[in-house]
Design a protein around this motif. Structure first.
Motif, PDB file in Angstrom:
ATOM      1  N   THR A  56       0.814  -1.220   0.000  1.00  0.00           N
ATOM      2  CA  THR A  56       0.000   0.000   0.000  1.00  0.00           C
ATOM      3  C   THR A  56       0.845   1.267   0.000  1.00  0.00           C
ATOM      4  O   THR A  56       0.339   2.341  -0.332  1.00  0.00           O
ATOM      5  CB  THR A  56      -0.957   0.012   1.206  1.00  0.00           C
ATOM      6  OG1 THR A  56      -0.193  -0.152   2.408  1.00  0.00           O
ATOM      7  CG2 THR A  56      -1.961  -1.118   1.104  1.00  0.00           C
ATOM      8  N   ASN A 103     -17.270   0.897  -0.916  1.00  0.00           N
ATOM      9  CA  ASN A 103     -15.870   1.062  -1.340  1.00  0.00           C
ATOM     10  C   ASN A 103     -15.655   0.638  -2.794  1.00  0.00           C
ATOM     11  O   ASN A 103     -14.518   0.550  -3.267  1.00  0.00           O
ATOM     12  CB  ASN A 103     -14.929   0.284  -0.411  1.00  0.00           C
ATOM     13  CG  ASN A 103     -15.231  -1.210  -0.398  1.00  0.00           C
ATOM     14  OD1 ASN A 103     -16.068  -1.701  -1.169  1.00  0.00           O
ATOM     15  ND2 ASN A 103     -14.563  -1.937   0.477  1.00  0.00           N
ATOM     16  N   ALA A 129     -11.803   7.162  -1.969  1.00  0.00           N
ATOM     17  CA  ALA A 129     -11.283   7.232  -0.597  1.00  0.00           C
ATOM     18  C   ALA A 129     -11.573   5.957   0.185  1.00  0.00           C
ATOM     19  O   ALA A 129     -10.701   5.431   0.890  1.00  0.00           O
ATOM     20  CB  ALA A 129     -11.891   8.442   0.115  1.00  0.00           C
ATOM     21  N   ALA A 130     -12.794   5.437   0.061  1.00  0.00           N
ATOM     22  CA  ALA A 130     -13.168   4.241   0.823  1.00  0.00           C
ATOM     23  C   ALA A 130     -12.417   3.007   0.342  1.00  0.00           C
ATOM     24  O   ALA A 130     -12.047   2.142   1.139  1.00  0.00           O
ATOM     25  CB  ALA A 130     -14.674   4.011   0.722  1.00  0.00           C
ATOM     26  N   ARG A 149      -9.357   2.886  -0.978  1.00  0.00           N
ATOM     27  CA  ARG A 149      -7.999   2.985  -0.436  1.00  0.00           C
ATOM     28  C   ARG A 149      -7.968   2.598   1.037  1.00  0.00           C
ATOM     29  O   ARG A 149      -7.103   1.827   1.474  1.00  0.00           O
ATOM     30  CB  ARG A 149      -7.497   4.421  -0.632  1.00  0.00           C
ATOM     31  CG  ARG A 149      -6.228   4.786   0.119  1.00  0.00           C
ATOM     32  CD  ARG A 149      -4.997   4.157  -0.454  1.00  0.00           C
ATOM     33  NE  ARG A 149      -3.808   4.536   0.322  1.00  0.00           N
ATOM     34  CZ  ARG A 149      -2.604   4.031   0.137  1.00  0.00           C
ATOM     35  NH1 ARG A 149      -2.389   3.134  -0.819  1.00  0.00           N
ATOM     36  NH2 ARG A 149      -1.579   4.405   0.871  1.00  0.00           N
ATOM     37  N   ASP A 150      -8.902   3.092   1.812  1.00  0.00           N
ATOM     38  CA  ASP A 150      -8.956   2.800   3.249  1.00  0.00           C
ATOM     39  C   ASP A 150      -9.134   1.294   3.500  1.00  0.00           C
ATOM     40  O   ASP A 150      -8.509   0.725   4.403  1.00  0.00           O
ATOM     41  CB  ASP A 150     -10.107   3.580   3.886  1.00  0.00           C
ATOM     42  CG  ASP A 150     -10.120   3.454   5.391  1.00  0.00           C
ATOM     43  OD1 ASP A 150      -9.201   3.975   6.040  1.00  0.00           O
ATOM     44  OD2 ASP A 150     -11.051   2.808   5.919  1.00  0.00           O
ATOM     45  N   THR A 151      -9.952   0.638   2.690  1.00  0.00           N
ATOM     46  CA  THR A 151     -10.186  -0.806   2.843  1.00  0.00           C
ATOM     47  C   THR A 151      -8.893  -1.596   2.676  1.00  0.00           C
ATOM     48  O   THR A 151      -8.593  -2.497   3.470  1.00  0.00           O
ATOM     49  CB  THR A 151     -11.214  -1.288   1.805  1.00  0.00           C
ATOM     50  OG1 THR A 151     -12.464  -0.667   2.066  1.00  0.00           O
ATOM     51  CG2 THR A 151     -11.376  -2.808   1.860  1.00  0.00           C
ATOM     52  N   HIS A 177      -6.142  -1.046   5.543  1.00  0.00           N
ATOM     53  CA  HIS A 177      -6.436  -1.638   6.845  1.00  0.00           C
ATOM     54  C   HIS A 177      -6.694  -3.140   6.811  1.00  0.00           C
ATOM     55  O   HIS A 177      -6.698  -3.783   7.866  1.00  0.00           O
ATOM     56  CB  HIS A 177      -7.633  -0.921   7.481  1.00  0.00           C
ATOM     57  CG  HIS A 177      -7.326   0.479   7.907  1.00  0.00           C
ATOM     58  ND1 HIS A 177      -7.649   1.568   7.132  1.00  0.00           N
ATOM     59  CD2 HIS A 177      -6.689   0.969   8.994  1.00  0.00           C
ATOM     60  CE1 HIS A 177      -7.240   2.682   7.745  1.00  0.00           C
ATOM     61  NE2 HIS A 177      -6.658   2.347   8.864  1.00  0.00           N
TER      62      HIS A 177
END
Length: 403
Positions: free
Chosen positions: A205, A347, A378-379, A381-383, A386
């Motif tokens: 990432t 996402n 944005a969602a 990338r966050d998924t 994490h």
């Protein structure tokens, strides 16, 4: 090897036909293991066709890899002398004749693996496949005592017979999705190792990131679509081409680039897709990029407005992860394990497989909704940050080795 809380000083990673075009996540995991202090020796069955060797790290990987296919008559004869009849008797009785063929073809490679492990002081091998690589590892265990584990990357039907034998003798196993883990336990029952970990494939990432915020397409700008995946009917590239044709017929200037190659290095399904582009009169609008390196994939993702992969079935999907890690709004199919990665409308977007018209409608609606595209960017990338990093995959293997 006795179970304890210490990771072996040296482990082997066995990957079939390495490095292949979809093997970037293996390489990332290997680098993460090394960063965590694990000494990794690479093994593979055979080298891939030249047309599939496209990564910037391919030459380095091949120099590091011990290829186990051995046509030596002496090695084959010595391996056959150790045929484990007593261990395999019940499996051979239950399994189709294909299983015996697999055993006979795997024995010479298993002998070479065992000898290499003894020479290098390797006490554990992880087979990143439940097909022949797993057969080789299991034979090295029951004949020569080499400890091993294995990973299930897709439906068991894709990996041939003898699954009970392959899993029964493993120290532990990993599976990339909850769905597959349930299917494995249901199918094999007591043959599944006590320790069975969920190990989603992962991406780097830090490397797969943007240096500027995602921007939706502007009015009048061509809609840039990107897809990446092995050229095979089940990847649904032909459906995506039909969707692009529909979009263009509606007056939408959709442009599609597809990265990937067929398993024959361009002599197989590539030709089918190239002909379809001509049949649809999309020569100026759809481009087959062939097998390209990770750096170029990254750049293509950064240039794209939407990433689309229309697979008929996908165990999970590293290509989706790469796109989402780069904060590219992602459209996938509601098939296989993809819903464990993409939450529809949150996402990414899920559509039914084999449905070009629905796919075209979905892309058209997204293309005119800049705020939705930014939210998905944005969602997504966050998924990945994490839950699906290559670091997490490496840590899962270490957890299994410590158990």
């Amino acid at each position: 090897m006795q179970n304890n809380s210490k990771v072996p000083e040296k482990i082997g990673i066995l990957i079939p036909q390495f490095p292949g075009q979809t093997h970037i996540f293996f390489w990332r995991e290997i680098l993460e293991l090394q960063n965590l202090g694990v000494n990794v020796t690479l093994f593979s069955t055979r080298m891939p066709p030249a047309g599939l060797i496209s990564h910037s790290w391919s030459d380095t990987a091949m120099r590091r890899t011990n290829y186990l296919v051995d046509m030596s008559v002496i090695n084959a004869a010595l391996a056959l002398l150790r045929f484990p009849w007593s261990v395999l008797k019940e499996d051979l009785r239950r399994e189709p004749r294909e299983f015996l063929k697999d055993i006979l073809l795997s024995l010479p490679a298993a002998r070479r693996l065992a000898r290499a492990c003894k020479k290098e002081g390797i006490t554990h091998v992880h087979a990143h496949s439940a097909r022949r690589a797993a057969t080789i590892a299991a034979l090295a265990k029951v004949i020569w005592g080499v400890d091993y584990s294995l990973t299930l990357h897709g439906p068991m039907s894709d990996y041939g017979p003898g699954q009970g034998f392959k899993w029964r003798h493993a120290r532990f196993g990993t599976v990339i999705t909850r769905k597959l883990r349930g299917e494995l336990r249901e199918a094999l029952g007591g043959d599944v190792p006590d320790q069975l970990y969920l190990q989603p494939m992962g991406v780097d990432t830090d490397e797969l990131a943007r240096n500027a915020p995602y921007q939706p397409p502007e009015a009048g700008e061509p809609l840039k679509l990107f897809s990446c995946g092995r050229l095979n009917m089940v990847k649904g590239h032909q459906d995506l081409m039909d969707a692009v044709k529909l979009l263009r017929d509606r007056g939408i200037d959709a442009r599609l680039e597809i990265a990937g190659q067929d398993d024959d290095g361009g002599a197989g399904y590539y030709a089918v897709l190239a002909q379809k582009i001509k049949d649809l009169n999309l020569e100026d609008h759809v481009t087959l990029l062939g097998a390209i390196g990770a750096d170029m994939v990254h750049q293509k993702l950064l240039d794209a407005h939407i990433f689309v992969l229309a697979s008929w079935h996908e165990p999970l999907g590293v290509a989706y992860m790469e796109a989402m890690s780069c904060a590219v709004p992602t459209v996938g199919t509601d098939a296989g394990g993809v819903p464990e990665l993409i939450e529809h409308g949150v996402n990414g977007i899920l559509v039914a497989p084999k449905a070009p018209e629905i796919l075209a409608d979905t892309i058209e609606n997204l293309a005119t909704d800049g705020e939705k595209l930014k939210a998905l960017s944005a969602a997504g990338r966050d998924t990945i940050v994490h839950g699906f990093s290559s670091h997490k995959g490496a840590e899962t293997l270490i957890e299994g080795l410590k158990a």
